[in-house]
Design an enzyme around this catalytic site. Structure first.
Site, PDB file in Angstrom:
ATOM      1  N   ASN A 173       0.805  -1.234   0.000  1.00  0.00           N
ATOM      2  CA  ASN A 173       0.000   0.000   0.000  1.00  0.00           C
ATOM      3  C   ASN A 173       0.837   1.284   0.000  1.00  0.00           C
ATOM      4  OD1 ASN A 173       0.659  -0.734   2.685  1.00  0.00           O
ATOM      5  ND2 ASN A 173      -0.949   0.584   3.478  1.00  0.00           N
ATOM      6  N   GLU A 272       3.629  -5.533  12.210  1.00  0.00           N
ATOM      7  CA  GLU A 272       2.698  -4.402  12.049  1.00  0.00           C
ATOM      8  C   GLU A 272       1.575  -4.918  11.173  1.00  0.00           C
ATOM      9  OE1 GLU A 272       5.090  -1.123  10.677  1.00  0.00           O
ATOM     10  OE2 GLU A 272       6.091  -0.958  12.606  1.00  0.00           O
ATOM     11  N   CYS A 306      -3.258   1.389   6.456  1.00  0.00           N
ATOM     12  CA  CYS A 306      -3.566   0.579   7.639  1.00  0.00           C
ATOM     13  C   CYS A 306      -4.209   1.421   8.734  1.00  0.00           C
ATOM     14  CB  CYS A 306      -2.284  -0.067   8.157  1.00  0.00           C
ATOM     15  SG  CYS A 306      -1.041   1.134   8.641  1.00  0.00           S
ATOM     16  N   GLU A 485       7.909   0.236  16.485  1.00  0.00           N
ATOM     17  CA  GLU A 485       9.056   0.744  15.733  1.00  0.00           C
ATOM     18  C   GLU A 485       8.919   2.263  15.653  1.00  0.00           C
ATOM     19  OE1 GLU A 485      10.462  -1.455  12.329  1.00  0.00           O
ATOM     20  OE2 GLU A 485       9.365  -3.246  12.918  1.00  0.00           O
TER      21      GLU A 485
END
Ligand code: NAD
Ligand code: 6OD
Length: 504
Positions: A173, A272, A306, A485
């Protein structure tokens, strides 16, 4: 400036560009897979073939891991952090020098508007290298003095050491941005990497190999293997015993499979993953700001972010007004060719993903949703008719338990529901197994803090969306992620702490 002629085939309308050959990048060389296995990559805009990608097999993954291991033991492994940092600055500068090439590659793979990729994907992709170079240059360490029975004492200091060869598995994405978000801290910490880009977006990862060579990053520090997940490069990489740690961005189900692969050898993972993020709009909000922010969070990148909002909860007194305003704005989105400056929404990434999104458009109707706008396939001009287009879509009227409201769709669509009380909406927002992001829209400061502290998400925005400083911690709660992160938090994953104790 983007060379529209090269991108589109010459006329400014999206015709088929020349078909590119995309190769693996191993030990500083572009290499085809043994046996010549390749897969096709099509344009999301037109459906035309744009690239033939060499699919790495076990042999190429072995070679990439071997090259990464050898590079760890070479000058890269012994380089001072400041020197590595300088090299990463050079990587960032070189990306900026080749901005148009990266832009063209990213736009060709994803179909996203040039206006978006040129403001977000490419600059942020370059910025990641500078941010993590700065982070590593400024990292401090612990030091403790201690007593000993003989009275002489001892000192302790902790040093950070690279974890080794890092396997980096990426989504499609925001391809360059999300890949460099992992590659930059991994390299800053002295590791070497083998990257597996998404099969849908191989080009910018491949191009980055050329940048690494141009600025003199030692061969084998950055490697790329192309392919799919199960039974292909993704699985070969995550199962490879020579990989010391795996960092992944993608769907929750894939993350779980990768975690299982990492269990062999007890290797650390950073995951993630997916989300079904809520926005909570209180009646006391700045209405226009809430509409602006929610528009972006639902539809930017064709809803393929996301952190995007697929559930909006609006306090009942402003519910009807909010739905009407969001509908009016969604209907003004302009679907079109990426290089057209008027385009505000591109296609989905692929026909396969379009089938998934359209299955939810159908499911929502079957579940009894009111389709406020969209819900179908737009009529596109001839050159784009075979692209992966869908209409921006808003629903109302579904219960919180409907799959359309509980499952991640990852498209330009959202469901809006009314709520009556703060306590109630917090419970509804927290009801799912996901916990990536949330937005809260209110002008009441105390309420903003109260709600933010109780929402189960790795990031809560108040009166904004996707306002992200690269130094801040990023990651999901619950099934949206494991680990954080960003800035110094990346050091926790990409290094191992070693304590040295010296008896005086
Ligand atoms: P995906 O999980 O299908 O694929 C991601 C990557 O994993 C691809 O490179 C794929 O080839 C690889 N892969 C698939 N199966 C594998 C396996 N068994 N072993 C090893 N590798 C495997 O995700 P996607 O469709 O590329 O991206 C969309 C998803 O990513 C959405 O769920 C979205 O929410 C999530 N995402 C999360 C974040 C975040 O930061 N939390 C960011 C972007 C996207
Ligand atoms: O830009 C960022 O910092 C970031 N982590 C973006 C994530 C986007 C997910 O699709």
């Amino acid at each position: 400036m983007l060379d529209v002629a090269r991108q589109t085939g010459g006329s400014g309308s999206p015709q088929s560009p020349a078909v590119k050959d995309i190769l693996n990048f191993i030990a500083g060389e572009y290499v085809a897979a043994k046996g010549g296995k390749r897969f096709d990559k099509s344009s999301p805009v037109t459906g035309a073939l744009i690239a033939r990608v060499s699919e790495a097999g076990q042999a190429e993954v072995d070679a990439a891991v071997k090259a990464a291991r050898a590079a760890l033991e070479g000058p890269w492994g012994r380089m001072a952090p400041a020197e590595r940092g300088d090299m990463l600055y050079a990587v960032a500068n070189e990306i900026n020098k080749r901005f148009d090439d990266f832009l063209q590659a990213e736009v060709a793979d994803t179909g996203k508007p040039v206006s978006l990729a040129s403001h977000l994907d490419i600059p942020r992709g370059a910025a990641n290298f500078k941010v993590f170079a700065d982070t590593i240059k400024n990292v401090a360490t612990e030091f403790f003095e201690m007593g000993t029975p003989d009275g002489a004492g001892a000192i302790n200091y902790a040093v950070r050491r690279p974890i080794g060869v890092v396997g980096v598995i990426c989504p499609w994405n925001l391809p360059l941005l999300l890949m460099t978000w992992k590659v930059a801290p991994a390299l800053a910490c002295g590791n070497t990497v083998v990257v597996k880009p998404s099969e849908e977006s191989p080009q910018t990862a491949a191009l980055l190999g050329d940048v690494m060579n141009a600025v003199g990053v030692p061969k084998g520090v950055y490697n790329v293997v192309h392919g799919f997940g199960p039974g292909s490069a993704g699985e070969f990489l995550t199962r490879h015993p020579g990989v010391n740690a795996i960092t992944f961005t993608g769907e929750t189900r894939t993350g779980a499979a990768i975690m299982k692969a990492a269990a062999d050898g007890a290797r650390p993972v950073s995951l993630e993953m997916g989300g079904k993020n809520p926005a909570i709009v209180f009646a006391d909000c700045d209405f226009e700001a809430a509409i602006d922010g929610t528009m972006r969070s639902c539809f930017v990148n064709c809803g393929q972010v996301c952190l995007g909002t697929e559930r909006v909860y609006v306090e009942r007194p402003i519910f009807e007004k909010f739905v009407a305003a969001l509908k009016a704005r969604a209907e003004k989105l302009k679907l079109g060719a990426p290089e057209d400056a008027a385009t505000t929404m591109g296609p989905l990434i692929s026909q396969e993903h379009r089938d998934k999104v359209l299955s939810y458009y159908k499911k929502a109707r079957e579940e009894g949703a009111t389709v406020v706008t969209g819900g179908g396939v737009p009529k596109m001009p001839d050159g784009m008719a075979k692209g992966a287009w869908v209409e921006p879509t808003i629903w109302t009227g579904l219960p919180d338990t409907a799959p359309t409201v509980t499952e991640e769709i990852f498209g330009p669509c959202t469901h809006i529901a009314p709520f009556d009380a703060e306590e109630e909406v917090i419970k509804r927002a927290n009801a799912l197994d996901y916990g990536l992001a949330a937005s809260v829209w209110t002008t009441n400061l105390a309420r903003a803090h109260r709600v933010a502290s109780r929402i189960e998400a790795g990031i809560v925005w108040v009166n904004s969306w996707f306002l992200r400083d690269l130094r801040t911690p990023f990651g999901g709660m619950k099934q949206s992620g494991i680990g954080r992160e960003g800035g110094v938090h990346s050091l926790e994953f990409y290094t191992e702490l070693k304590n040295v104790c010296i008896k005086l």
